[in-house]
Design a protein around this motif. Structure first.
Motif, PDB file in Angstrom:
ATOM      1  N   VAL A 143       4.232  57.966  60.692  1.00 38.24           N
ATOM      2  CA  VAL A 143       4.284  59.388  61.220  1.00 38.24           C
ATOM      3  C   VAL A 143       4.672  60.085  59.813  1.00 38.24           C
ATOM      4  CG1 VAL A 143       6.012  61.094  62.216  1.00 38.24           C
ATOM      5  CG2 VAL A 143       5.376  58.825  63.287  1.00 38.24           C
ATOM      6  N   SER A 148       0.464  62.426  62.988  1.00 40.70           N
ATOM      7  CA  SER A 148       0.163  60.951  63.145  1.00 40.70           C
ATOM      8  C   SER A 148      -1.275  60.887  63.574  1.00 40.70           C
ATOM      9  CB  SER A 148       0.836  60.591  64.459  1.00 40.70           C
ATOM     10  OG  SER A 148       0.448  59.265  64.781  1.00 40.70           O
ATOM     11  N   ILE A 167       7.820  62.438  70.912  1.00 42.27           N
ATOM     12  CA  ILE A 167       8.122  62.847  70.069  1.00 42.27           C
ATOM     13  C   ILE A 167       9.757  63.249  69.938  1.00 42.27           C
ATOM     14  CG2 ILE A 167       7.341  65.180  69.723  1.00 42.27           C
ATOM     15  CD1 ILE A 167       6.725  63.200  66.775  1.00 42.27           C
ATOM     16  N   GLN A 214       5.246  63.332  57.414  1.00 38.08           N
ATOM     17  CA  GLN A 214       5.800  64.867  57.707  1.00 38.08           C
ATOM     18  C   GLN A 214       5.985  65.379  56.440  1.00 38.08           C
ATOM     19  OE1 GLN A 214       9.917  64.037  59.398  1.00 38.08           O
ATOM     20  NE2 GLN A 214      10.358  66.234  59.486  1.00 38.08           N
ATOM     21  N   GLY A 244       9.541  59.854  60.780  1.00 34.26           N
ATOM     22  CA  GLY A 244       8.664  60.502  59.586  1.00 34.26           C
ATOM     23  C   GLY A 244       9.714  60.466  58.334  1.00 34.26           C
ATOM     24  N   ASP A 260       8.665  59.011  66.294  1.00 34.64           N
ATOM     25  CA  ASP A 260       7.813  58.596  67.329  1.00 34.64           C
ATOM     26  C   ASP A 260       8.325  57.678  68.291  1.00 34.64           C
ATOM     27  OD1 ASP A 260       4.774  56.313  67.614  1.00 34.64           O
ATOM     28  OD2 ASP A 260       5.604  57.772  69.049  1.00 34.64           O
ATOM     29  N   LEU A 269       0.808  60.067  70.045  1.00 31.95           N
ATOM     30  CA  LEU A 269       2.120  59.844  70.244  1.00 31.95           C
ATOM     31  C   LEU A 269       2.246  59.730  71.526  1.00 31.95           C
ATOM     32  CD1 LEU A 269       3.204  62.413  67.298  1.00 31.95           C
ATOM     33  CD2 LEU A 269       3.399  59.818  66.953  1.00 31.95           C
ATOM     34  N   CYS A 287       4.855  67.299  61.554  1.00 30.01           N
ATOM     35  CA  CYS A 287       4.774  65.901  61.773  1.00 30.01           C
ATOM     36  C   CYS A 287       3.341  65.579  62.299  1.00 30.01           C
ATOM     37  CB  CYS A 287       5.735  65.845  62.729  1.00 30.01           C
ATOM     38  SG  CYS A 287       6.276  63.933  62.933  1.00 30.01           S
TER      39      CYS A 287
END
Lengths: 112, 110
Positions: B4, B25, B32, B6, B101, B91, B29, B23
């Motif tokens: 993840v 990915s 979150i 950030q 993150g 996550d 996900l 954030c």
């Protein structure tokens, strides 16, 4: 307010010492976790437990070990501390997943 | 493995300005979560987003979950000095394990 406690809050020890970081929660949560966090950095999961007598290693390799003999207690042990173990160790618990985790205040460990 | 990302890592704002952290990915996900960690403190849960496109508000904080469930954002309107800290997304899969993150550290100048 979450009822999860960690002791000691700060610990400075010499290389080679055996240490146990204590974590207790009074919420009856089955799931408990240990994270390692260096200053200003992200949290890395090092151990987790889904109940009594259940322990698993997390995503970050760690030389520490854990035990879960009682629901409320999840201690972390380092058999021989080294300077590379210097970090903050955070304990957390949750009732079930996925749901919020409650974090303890943390133990700041310094190994000289 | 699952990562993840950030951004930004740091943000300095004048009190009263807005702030946003993102954030992202590469994979979808499940859910979150957002946490806030004050300087010297421990992470405190803020919110969980579950549905695609979900938007939730907590006073001056607005949380969004992307339509594809691959990104999320936290927006603070009119920052105050009490907003100082590091904001983490995580996550939250069904296993109970959180993948955090790197965090965004917010400094607010009075």
């Amino acid at each position: 307010e979450a009822d999860i406690y960690q002791t000691p809050r700060y610990l400075v020890i010499g290389t080679g010492k055996k240490i146990t970081l204590e974590c207790s929660q009074t919420m009856g949560h089955d799931k408990m976790y240990w994270y390692q966090q260096d200053p200003g950095m992200e949290l890395h999961l090092i151990h987790y437990s889904y109940g009594v007598n259940s322990t698993e290693k997390g995503d970050l390799s760690s030389e520490s070990t854990v035990s879960r003999i009682r629901t409320e207690h999840f201690p972390l042990t380092l058999e021989s501390a080294r300077p590379s173990h210097t970090s903050q160790y955070l304990c957390a618990s949750s009732e079930f997943s996925p749901i919020e985790q409650f974090f303890g205040p943390g133990t700041r460990l310094t190994v000289l | 493995g699952q990562q993840v990302m950030q951004i930004p890592q740091y943000q300095h704002v004048q009190e009263g300005e807005d702030f946003t952290t993102y954030c992202n990915s590469s994979t979808t996900l499940s859910n979150i979560q957002w946490y806030k960690q004050r300087p010297g403190g421990h992470p405190v849960f803020l919110i969980q987003l579950v549905k695609s496109g979900e938007v939730k508000k907590q006073k001056r904080l607005t949380f969004q979950f992307g339509e594809a469930k691959k990104n999320s954002s936290l927006h603070i309107t009119a920052t105050q000095t009490t907003d100082v800290g590091t904001y983490f997304c995580a996550d939250a899969g069904n296993t109970g394990k959180l993948i955090f993150g790197q965090g965004t550290t917010l400094q607010v100048k009075p």
